[in-house]
Design a protein around this motif. Structure first.
Motif, short mmCIF file in Angstrom:
data_model
loop_
_atom_site.label_atom_id
_atom_site.label_comp_id
_atom_site.label_asym_id
_atom_site.label_seq_id
_atom_site.Cartn_x
_atom_site.Cartn_y
_atom_site.Cartn_z
N GLU A 1 13.52 30.76 25.95
CA GLU A 1 14.54 31.32 26.84
C GLU A 1 15.89 30.61 26.60
OE1 GLU A 1 14.45 33.91 28.72
OE2 GLU A 1 12.30 34.32 28.98
N LYS A 2 15.82 29.31 26.40
CA LYS A 2 17.07 28.55 26.16
C LYS A 2 17.65 28.92 24.80
CE LYS A 2 16.42 24.64 29.21
NZ LYS A 2 15.52 23.51 29.37
N SER B 1 19.41 32.23 24.93
CA SER B 1 20.57 32.33 25.83
C SER B 1 21.86 31.90 25.14
CB SER B 1 20.33 31.50 27.10
OG SER B 1 20.35 30.14 26.76
N ASP B 2 21.75 31.49 23.87
CA ASP B 2 22.93 31.07 23.10
C ASP B 2 23.72 32.31 22.66
OD1 ASP B 2 24.74 30.26 21.19
OD2 ASP B 2 23.28 29.16 19.97
N PRO B 3 24.94 32.50 23.18
CA PRO B 3 25.70 33.72 22.84
C PRO B 3 26.10 33.80 21.36
CG PRO B 3 27.05 32.21 24.14
CD PRO B 3 25.67 31.62 24.10
N THR C 1 10.80 38.89 24.28
CA THR C 1 11.77 37.96 24.90
C THR C 1 13.11 38.01 24.15
OG1 THR C 1 10.01 36.50 25.63
CG2 THR C 1 12.20 35.53 25.46
N ALA D 1 16.90 39.63 25.38
CA ALA D 1 18.12 38.80 25.36
C ALA D 1 19.18 39.39 24.43
CB ALA D 1 17.77 37.39 24.93
#
Ligand SMILES: NC(=O)c1ccc[n+]([C@@H]2O[C@H](COP(=O)([O-])OP(=O)(O)OC[C@H]3O[C@@H](n4cnc5c(N)ncnc54)[C@H](OP(=O)(O)O)[C@@H]3O)[C@@H](O)[C@H]2O)c1
Length: 320
Positions: free
Chosen positions: A61-62, A65-67, A87, A91
């Protein structure tokens, strides 16, 4: 601007083929990596020059989450692919998943739907498509060089010293020889034959697992018939060292590929008795380049999720 890739599952294929291939493609760069072990992630990121300021993750998840991350390559064991692909798709990341994409049809279908819903590309990593000799041969066969195709036979085996590989047990694997190499054989057969022979309308499997006695195939022979009436078969095994071979028989002649199945894009191909000249290049770099192009052009990768799901469906029909 480069496409920023992450790799999940830092094992053999990630280390030997995928990370070097990403770094070989001009418009791609290795951005971040994920392992269950932080030190392994950090070492891998460093060894392969991952470019993110904080490239080593243990939490998916981390990572997603990096754009600045564009795409994720999933190189974990087969049964783990589906949840990770879904997942990543949710995202908004494009996904290139290792083969076989899943171990049942439900997971494969869910992966395709998740990527469609999210509007991201889903590719499946059947690298034999980017073997230059195979590509040249496929083009000649499509142009009719062998006449109508009647039969194809593929053999890819290797010798395992024991049954300790995760593919040999049910926790994270479903098939052994079939998942390691058989699914590539099926993909090669479908790539060569489906365009002129139609879909596979019948498939059968003969599975043997008596040497190690585990739940999964040690040797598998799968045979199939296409809509045109053409037939094909492959043999995959973890019990024997043998030359790899792909034989394609048409009404007007045949082609033989010796030693072309493997990671290196090498081997010898004869068509109607004449050797096919081609340049040996890294097929994994071709695979990454196609995926980058698919993202940039807003098109499906050459081997997309639907084709990967059909491969899984046929394996399930023939081998359970
Ligand atoms: N296209 C090809 O030519 C090709 C060739 C070989 C394999 N593959 C495919 O690539 C995928 C990985 O295969 P591989 O041969 O690289 O396997 P591998 O060497 O065992 O590596 C898999 C990695 O996944 C991670 N992992 C996460 N959960 C795991 C678990 N429960 N058990 C074991 N590993 C786990 C591990 O990395 P961390 O410990 O760092 O988390 C492990 O190193 C498979 O889907 C396989 O079919 C493709």
């Amino acid at each position: 601007m480069s496409i920023n890739f992450a790799i999940i599952g830092l094992g053999r294929i990630a280390r030997n083929q995928l990370a070097p291939a990403v770094n070989q493609v001009d418009e791609a760069r290795l951005w971040s990596v994920l392992s269950r072990d932080r030190d392994r992630a950090a070492e891998f990121a460093d060894a392969n020059s991952a470019q993110s300021p904080a490239p080593a993750y243990t939490d998916l998840e981390k990572l997603v989450s990096d754009p600045e991350l564009d795409a994720v390559i999933i190189a974990t064991p087969d049964k783990l692919h589906a949840k990770d692909v879904i997942t990543c798709a949710k995202a908004g990341k494009h996904v290139l998943v290792e083969k076989p994409m899943a171990t049942d049809v439900e997971d494969a279908t869910a992966m395709v739907h998740a990527c469609e819903e999210a509007g991201v590309r889903l590719g499946v990593a059947y690298h034999l498509h980017w073997h230059n000799g195979h590509r040249l041969l496929a083009g000649k066969i499509r142009a009719g060089a062998l006449g109508p195709i009647r039969h194809m036979r593929v053999q890819w085996t290797f010798k395992s010293d024991d049954a300790s590989n995760w593919r040999a047990s049910p926790e994270v694997g479903q098939w052994w020889s079939i998942a390691a190499v058989g699914t590539h054989c099926l993909d090669l057969i479908r790539w060569i034959m489906v365009p002129s022979c139609g879909e596979v309308e019948s498939i059968n499997g003969m599975i043997s697992n008596k040497t190690w006695g585990g739940p999964h195939d040690e040797t598998a022979i799968l045979s199939m018939r296409f809509e045109s009436g053409a037939t094909a078969e492959f043999c995959s095994s973890v019990l024997i060292e043998a030359p790899t071979k792909a034989e394609i028989y048409g009404a007007d002649g045949y082609a033989i590929c010796d030693g072309t199945l493997g990671p290196h894009g090498a081997g010898t191909i004869h068509i109607k008795g004449n050797e096919l000249e081609y340049e040996t290049e890294n097929p994994y770099a071709g695979e990454i380049q196609d995926f980058v192009n698919a993202i940039r052009e807003g098109r499906s990768p050459e081997v997309d999720g639907k084709e990967g799901a059909r491969n899984v469906e046929l394996l399930v029909m023939a081998a359970g």
